[in-house]
Design a protein around this motif. Structure first.
Motif, PDB file in Angstrom:
ATOM      1  N   TYR A 327       0.858  -1.214   0.118  1.00  0.00           N
ATOM      2  CA  TYR A 327       0.096   0.107  -0.014  1.00  0.00           C
ATOM      3  C   TYR A 327       0.810   1.150   0.120  1.00  0.00           C
ATOM      4  O   TYR A 327       1.413   1.343   0.905  1.00  0.00           O
ATOM      5  CB  TYR A 327      -0.950   0.116   1.166  1.00  0.00           C
ATOM      6  CG  TYR A 327      -1.828   1.149   1.377  1.00  0.00           C
ATOM      7  CD1 TYR A 327      -2.739   1.661   0.354  1.00  0.00           C
ATOM      8  CD2 TYR A 327      -1.572   1.966   2.718  1.00  0.00           C
ATOM      9  CE1 TYR A 327      -3.428   2.812   0.509  1.00  0.00           C
ATOM     10  CE2 TYR A 327      -2.305   3.251   2.741  1.00  0.00           C
ATOM     11  CZ  TYR A 327      -3.213   3.499   1.907  1.00  0.00           C
ATOM     12  OH  TYR A 327      -3.986   4.687   2.017  1.00  0.00           O
ATOM     13  N   TRP A 328       0.846   2.131  -1.140  1.00  0.00           N
ATOM     14  CA  TRP A 328       1.557   3.078  -1.192  1.00  0.00           C
ATOM     15  C   TRP A 328       0.887   4.397  -1.251  1.00  0.00           C
ATOM     16  O   TRP A 328       0.026   4.724  -1.739  1.00  0.00           O
ATOM     17  CB  TRP A 328       2.308   3.122  -2.582  1.00  0.00           C
ATOM     18  CG  TRP A 328       3.226   4.361  -2.883  1.00  0.00           C
ATOM     19  CD1 TRP A 328       4.406   4.690  -2.197  1.00  0.00           C
ATOM     20  CD2 TRP A 328       3.082   5.359  -3.880  1.00  0.00           C
ATOM     21  NE1 TRP A 328       4.889   5.909  -2.674  1.00  0.00           N
ATOM     22  CE2 TRP A 328       4.082   6.300  -3.759  1.00  0.00           C
ATOM     23  CE3 TRP A 328       2.050   5.735  -4.971  1.00  0.00           C
ATOM     24  CZ2 TRP A 328       4.175   7.425  -4.556  1.00  0.00           C
ATOM     25  CZ3 TRP A 328       2.286   6.696  -5.748  1.00  0.00           C
ATOM     26  CH2 TRP A 328       3.433   7.515  -5.662  1.00  0.00           C
ATOM     27  N   CYS A 329       1.350   5.213  -0.265  1.00  0.00           N
ATOM     28  CA  CYS A 329       0.804   6.452   0.085  1.00  0.00           C
ATOM     29  C   CYS A 329       1.586   7.749   0.156  1.00  0.00           C
ATOM     30  O   CYS A 329       2.540   7.585   0.639  1.00  0.00           O
ATOM     31  CB  CYS A 329       0.041   6.500   1.481  1.00  0.00           C
ATOM     32  SG  CYS A 329      -1.076   7.964   1.781  1.00  0.00           S
ATOM     33  N   THR A 330       1.118   8.825  -0.478  1.00  0.00           N
ATOM     34  CA  THR A 330       2.032   9.955  -0.870  1.00  0.00           C
ATOM     35  C   THR A 330       1.628  11.005   0.437  1.00  0.00           C
ATOM     36  O   THR A 330       2.218  11.910   0.272  1.00  0.00           O
ATOM     37  CB  THR A 330       1.675  10.587  -2.051  1.00  0.00           C
ATOM     38  OG1 THR A 330       0.323  11.131  -2.228  1.00  0.00           O
ATOM     39  CG2 THR A 330       2.058   9.591  -3.226  1.00  0.00           C
ATOM     40  N   ALA A 331       0.507  10.615   1.105  1.00  0.00           N
ATOM     41  CA  ALA A 331      -0.011  11.708   2.172  1.00  0.00           C
ATOM     42  C   ALA A 331       1.049  11.812   3.450  1.00  0.00           C
ATOM     43  O   ALA A 331       1.683  10.813   3.678  1.00  0.00           O
ATOM     44  CB  ALA A 331      -1.435  11.226   2.519  1.00  0.00           C
ATOM     45  N   ASP A 332       0.969  13.060   3.926  1.00  0.00           N
ATOM     46  CA  ASP A 332       1.601  13.102   5.153  1.00  0.00           C
ATOM     47  C   ASP A 332       0.598  12.779   6.228  1.00  0.00           C
ATOM     48  O   ASP A 332      -0.515  12.838   6.140  1.00  0.00           O
ATOM     49  CB  ASP A 332       2.006  14.794   5.304  1.00  0.00           C
ATOM     50  CG  ASP A 332       3.032  14.788   6.458  1.00  0.00           C
ATOM     51  OD1 ASP A 332       2.910  14.761   7.502  1.00  0.00           O
ATOM     52  OD2 ASP A 332       4.203  15.386   5.942  1.00  0.00           O
ATOM     53  N   ILE A 333       1.332  12.008   7.303  1.00  0.00           N
ATOM     54  CA  ILE A 333       0.679  11.659   8.411  1.00  0.00           C
ATOM     55  C   ILE A 333      -0.102  12.902   9.045  1.00  0.00           C
ATOM     56  O   ILE A 333       0.323  13.891   9.512  1.00  0.00           O
ATOM     57  CB  ILE A 333       1.240  10.793   9.358  1.00  0.00           C
ATOM     58  CG1 ILE A 333       1.786   9.455   8.569  1.00  0.00           C
ATOM     59  CG2 ILE A 333       0.419  10.462  10.555  1.00  0.00           C
ATOM     60  CD1 ILE A 333       2.519   8.616   9.820  1.00  0.00           C
ATOM     61  N   GLY A 334      -1.513  12.739   9.386  1.00  0.00           N
ATOM     62  CA  GLY A 334      -2.210  13.774   9.701  1.00  0.00           C
ATOM     63  C   GLY A 334      -2.771  14.707   8.608  1.00  0.00           C
ATOM     64  O   GLY A 334      -3.456  15.537   8.836  1.00  0.00           O
TER      65      GLY A 334
END
Length: 584
Positions: A327-334
């Motif tokens: 699972y690849w995510c470009t989002a910053d946590i938060g």
């Protein structure tokens, strides 16, 4: 499946092979599960709960609530009486019961060509030794996108402390505000990190925030500092990779021995044994600050069991994982990655995307705000090669609900009255998030955006998102933002900001074409009164357009309120200088 469709085009469905492997293979199956979740929530969510360990079982109603402010205080309770621990469920059970301790938990791209591999077997046990941190205490986490950030979250959950993640791009003032609002006793941060080519001294900003807290008579007891840039030649705990060479000897890290504690020394001297603290189902899990219509951030509070069940059910429905899936995510946590990022990629054409292999992609995701059909089609066709379903999910909600689900927010931290006023007083008996949608003739729902982004022009309600979509359909426009401006006759007029594709010049001819485009797509009532060429739009660091600021610019009002989330403040003055003074 892909339920979205552009005007005049057919509904697009996932391939037969994809459906065979999907957890929910058909729309009929989805509707069956949806009806079950609404009519028999105890059975539906009870099935999800079976996947987790519960120290004690719930004793009352599975889901109890009041959504009607006329009948008393608003509340939501899920599995009251049950006890569990999220860290135990996601780590201990995988490591010890399922024997997956040597399985990869994270691939972390440290920089362009260096990837660190972290395994499940690394347990965050070190928080137990910190003096003064106990169940229910709030811990502020102000870190870059490093795996240790996740370790810190799990460590908090393990001992029942409530974590509050503050985006590492926030200013010292914003960090101070959030620390004080949630009364955090400890701050976890890092020495620094890189944002692109720019080196950020995060510790310096954190120290400034802590001083601001002291100036306002609030003292944070300890500051734990991860040496991310100044430490080298040592592989991180739980990593299968060689150490990353990221030492920055020129980074000057201030240190106060009375407050500051080194992350690495804490881990190195701590036993790996740390029994989890069993938490009540409705104990707070985390606080996440989100923008408010007044400009003052709201501390959205989520609880242990409800959020655990909700995330599990959501990902199980959306993704049917295999052991080798990533699972690849470009989002910053938060934060979350919005369609703005997709539209930004579109601006540079398909070549930057198509030069890379994408055969391993299975599913594409987009969240955060409504996605316009043109961006959706580009995402689906160019990035996903017309074979990857696009999942458009939401983590708040998009409309009005008359009953809760386990993961719904419980309150605004420290301000339950604001929670009730914001979400429940407009329509008693319903949970209203401020978002709306319309249903087309085929029965499909189109998210129109914020209700407060609806404009009343001469008695006609217009969605700003709909006008923006019409503008972006023009081949010259990369991005558009529409806001309302007071009008003495119409009530409100449409004020449009447009960002053009590279090489396009804004002129009267183009302006006329854009007006015509909107008229043809929506109707004469939606014809823009003002169009302003905007080389850049004011956005948060996660890419969300700050329409509240654009409304101020449209009205030439310099009092902007809180703009601490703004990524580039220079954009605002440029827009003020070039703003429209007369109707086009």
């Amino acid at each position: 499946m892909i339920p979205d469709k552009a005007p005049g085009e057919d509904v697009l469905h996932a391939s037969g092979d994809f459906k065979k492997e999907a957890h929910i293979p058909s729309f009929e199956k989805y509707k069956e599960l949806y009806i079950k979740s609404v009519e028999s929530p105890e059975e539906f969510w009870g099935d999800v709960a079976k996947d987790f360990f519960w120290k004690t079982k719930y004793t009352g109603k599975f889901l109890d609530y009041n959504f009607d402010v006329t009948k008393g205080e608003i509340f939501v309770k899920c599995m009251e009486g049950a006890t569990t621990n999220i860290c135990y469920n996601v780590l201990d059970r995988n490591v010890h019961e399922r024997k997956l301790g040597d399985k990869v938990a994270f691939y972390w791209l440290v920089f362009e060509k260096h990837v660190e591999t972290w395994i499940f077997g690394h347990e965050p046990a070190w928080f137990r030794s910190l003096p003064g941190v106990k169940k229910g205490d709030r811990v502020s986490i102000y870190m870059p996108m490093v795996v240790e950030l996740v370790v810190a979250m799990l460590a908090c959950a393990r001992i029942g402390a409530v974590h509050s993640i503050v985006f590492a791009g926030f200013s010292a003032e914003s960090l101070c505000e959030r620390i004080m609002d949630s009364q955090c006793c400890i701050l976890i941060t890092a020495d620094g990190f890189y944002r692109g080519d720019k080196q950020i001294n995060l510790k310096l900003i954190a120290d400034e925030a802590l001083q601001k807290c002291r100036d306002k008579s609030f003292t944070v007891e300890k500051c734990i500092v991860l040496k991310h840039l100044t430490k080298e030649d040592e592989a991180p705990p739980g990593s299968l990779s060689p150490p990353a060479k990221r030492a920055c000897p020129d980074l000057q890290v201030p240190w106060n021995p009375e407050v500051d504690m080194c992350w690495h020394s804490l881990i190195g001297g701590e036993s790996e044994e740390c029994e989890p603290v069993w938490c009540d189902s409705e104990d707070p899990l985390f606080i996440l600050y989100t923008s408010g219509s007044t400009g003052k951030p709201k501390g959205v509070l989520h609880t242990v069991s409800g959020y655990m069940l909700y995330t599990a059910a959501t990902f199980k429905m959306v993704f049917d994982y295999h052991s080798d899936d990533v699972y690849w995510c470009t989002a910053d946590i938060g934060w979350i990655t919005a369609p703005t990022a997709i539209r930004l990629l579109m601006k540079y054409g398909s070549e930057p995307v198509q030069k890379y292999k994408r055969t391993s992609l299975k599913i594409l995701g987009t969240v955060g705000e409504p996605i316009n059909p043109e961006a959706w089609q580009w995402y689906y066709s160019v990035v996903g090669e017309k074979r990857c379903p696009v999942v458009d999910t939401f983590w708040q909600t998009e409309t009005v609900f008359k009953q809760p689900w386990p993961g719904v927010m419980r309150t605004v931290y420290g301000n339950h009255e604001r929670f009730e006023t914001t979400y429940f007083k407009k329509f008693p008996g319903f949970y209203v998030t401020g978002d709306g949608c319309r249903r087309d003739k085929d029965g499909y729902y189109w998210i129109t955006g914020r209700i407060d982004d609806m404009l009343n022009v001469s008695g006609h309600l217009l969605s700003t998102a709909e006008v923006e979509s019409a503008l972006v359909e023009h081949e010259a426009v990369a991005e558009a933002a529409v806001v309302g401006r007071p009008h003495p006759v119409k009530g409100e007029s449409l004020y449009c900001f447009v960002t053009l594709n590279d090489g396009i010049i804004y002129n009267q001819k183009l302006e006329s074409e854009l007006k015509k485009q909107v008229r043809e797509k929506i109707g004469a009532i939606a014809t823009p009164d003002y169009i302003q060429n905007a080389p850049s739009l004011p956005k948060t660091r996660s890419g969300k357009i700050m329409r509240r600021v654009l409304r101020k610019i449209a009205c030439n009002e310099r009092d902007l309120g809180d703009v601490s989330t703004l990524a580039d403040s220079s954009v605002i003055e440029q827009l003020f200088e070039s703003r429209c003074c007369t109707a086009v």
